[in-house]
Design a protein around this motif. Sequence first.
Motif, PDB file in Angstrom:
ATOM      1  N   GLY A 147       0.662  -1.307   0.105  1.00 29.33           N
ATOM      2  CA  GLY A 147      -0.207  -0.193  -0.019  1.00 29.33           C
ATOM      3  C   GLY A 147       0.844   1.338   0.274  1.00 29.33           C
ATOM      4  O   GLY A 147       0.590   2.299  -0.639  1.00 29.33           O
ATOM      5  N   PHE A 148       1.723   1.356   0.825  1.00 26.99           N
ATOM      6  CA  PHE A 148       2.629   2.364   0.940  1.00 26.99           C
ATOM      7  C   PHE A 148       3.604   2.448  -0.304  1.00 26.99           C
ATOM      8  O   PHE A 148       3.756   3.863  -1.045  1.00 26.99           O
ATOM      9  CB  PHE A 148       3.612   2.337   2.168  1.00 26.99           C
ATOM     10  CG  PHE A 148       4.386   3.446   2.376  1.00 26.99           C
ATOM     11  CD1 PHE A 148       3.912   4.752   2.874  1.00 26.99           C
ATOM     12  CD2 PHE A 148       5.627   3.755   2.095  1.00 26.99           C
ATOM     13  CE1 PHE A 148       4.726   5.942   3.126  1.00 26.99           C
ATOM     14  CE2 PHE A 148       6.627   4.901   2.274  1.00 26.99           C
ATOM     15  CZ  PHE A 148       6.012   5.909   2.715  1.00 26.99           C
ATOM     16  N   SER A 149       4.482   1.610  -0.885  1.00 30.08           N
ATOM     17  CA  SER A 149       5.351   1.653  -1.984  1.00 30.08           C
ATOM     18  C   SER A 149       4.569   1.627  -3.304  1.00 30.08           C
ATOM     19  O   SER A 149       5.034   2.305  -4.480  1.00 30.08           O
ATOM     20  CB  SER A 149       6.303   0.312  -1.912  1.00 30.08           C
ATOM     21  OG  SER A 149       5.264  -0.889  -2.144  1.00 30.08           O
ATOM     22  N   VAL A 150       3.322   1.048  -3.563  1.00 33.68           N
ATOM     23  CA  VAL A 150       2.739   1.015  -4.915  1.00 33.68           C
ATOM     24  C   VAL A 150       1.647   2.176  -4.939  1.00 33.68           C
ATOM     25  O   VAL A 150       1.952   2.752  -5.915  1.00 33.68           O
ATOM     26  CB  VAL A 150       2.000  -0.254  -5.205  1.00 33.68           C
ATOM     27  CG1 VAL A 150       1.422  -0.287  -6.426  1.00 33.68           C
ATOM     28  CG2 VAL A 150       3.263  -1.513  -4.860  1.00 33.68           C
ATOM     29  N   PHE A 151       0.794   2.206  -3.831  1.00 34.08           N
ATOM     30  CA  PHE A 151      -0.150   3.122  -4.086  1.00 34.08           C
ATOM     31  C   PHE A 151       0.045   4.530  -3.111  1.00 34.08           C
ATOM     32  O   PHE A 151      -0.679   5.310  -3.364  1.00 34.08           O
ATOM     33  CB  PHE A 151      -1.510   2.546  -3.329  1.00 34.08           C
ATOM     34  CG  PHE A 151      -2.031   1.323  -4.228  1.00 34.08           C
ATOM     35  CD1 PHE A 151      -2.619   1.524  -5.457  1.00 34.08           C
ATOM     36  CD2 PHE A 151      -1.730   0.092  -3.843  1.00 34.08           C
ATOM     37  CE1 PHE A 151      -2.780   0.270  -6.100  1.00 34.08           C
ATOM     38  CE2 PHE A 151      -2.178  -1.266  -4.464  1.00 34.08           C
ATOM     39  CZ  PHE A 151      -2.663  -0.847  -5.600  1.00 34.08           C
TER      40      PHE A 151
END
Length: 328
Positions: free
Chosen positions: A162-166
């Motif tokens: 969630g943090f790295s992609v979105f």
Amino acid sequence: MLGFILRRILLFIPTLLFISILVFFLIQLPPGDYLDTLILRMQESGSSVDAETEALLRERYALDQPFLSQYTRWISNIVTEGDFGRSFNWNRPVSELIWSRLGWTLAISLGSLLFTWALAFPIAIYSATNQYSLFDYFFSFLGFIGLAIPNFLLALVLMWIGFSVFGVSMGGLFSSEFRDAPWSIEKFIDFLSHLWVPIVVLGTAGTAGLIRTMRANLLDELNKPYVEAARAKGLRERRLIWKYPVRVALNPFISSLATILPGMISGATIVSVVLNLPTTGPLMLDALLEQDMFLAGSFLLMLSLFTLVSTLVSDILLVLVDPRIRLD
């Protein structure tokens, strides 16, 4: 059945009384108490505590009384006034702390249960009725993966994705701008957008386990004489499966109800800590670590009560679903 239920209800009182004594004894079993932890913190911060101050603090927290007096005072307040005591660490009533987090725990627990049933039920039936098919192997592989991956590790992976992609934080139940805001449609939507993460994390292992268990139970039932007899009478295959073997194989689903109410208290503690969830699990962990005896004892007592009640409900439902079970 009525006699069985009455006997179980009458046994609740002595059972809970014994459990309450055991709980109160166990939370005081480690060396020291809450005051020792508090004094150690004060000394680490550079403050000194003399003997007179320590004696006053022990009198204030009623830690200077013997075990039996402390227990009698605690349990009598619960029975007569519904007062679980006051948390030493939070300096707030225990009931207020518990009820403030129980609603969030209930939402997550029920959501994960519905998620588990919605996936496990149809997958298990399909796998059993199509044994050794491609999809059976696929679902079996996913089931083993779900059982092998720890919940907290899956939570960490989802948070990283969630943090790295979105570019969004998957922790907590609200975004930072809605955390202290009053309830609104936007806040409710934001709550739902965060709720699915703990539901998926907590439901994965349970789904995998129920799939394997119900698949095995259903396979045992499909070739039994009563199924062959119903098939020989010309009963349609789908109706036959749903009316007889599926009904018997539902036992694991009904038995899993016994874990719902206790799960509301424990609240998957490790996952709640990793995801920063405002549930009862981390609060209970902190109470045990800090030797906050009234808060920890109240949690463990409620956990025991919920276990007894949910087990009784599960036993009754098993009798209604499976005619082979007789409580008498």
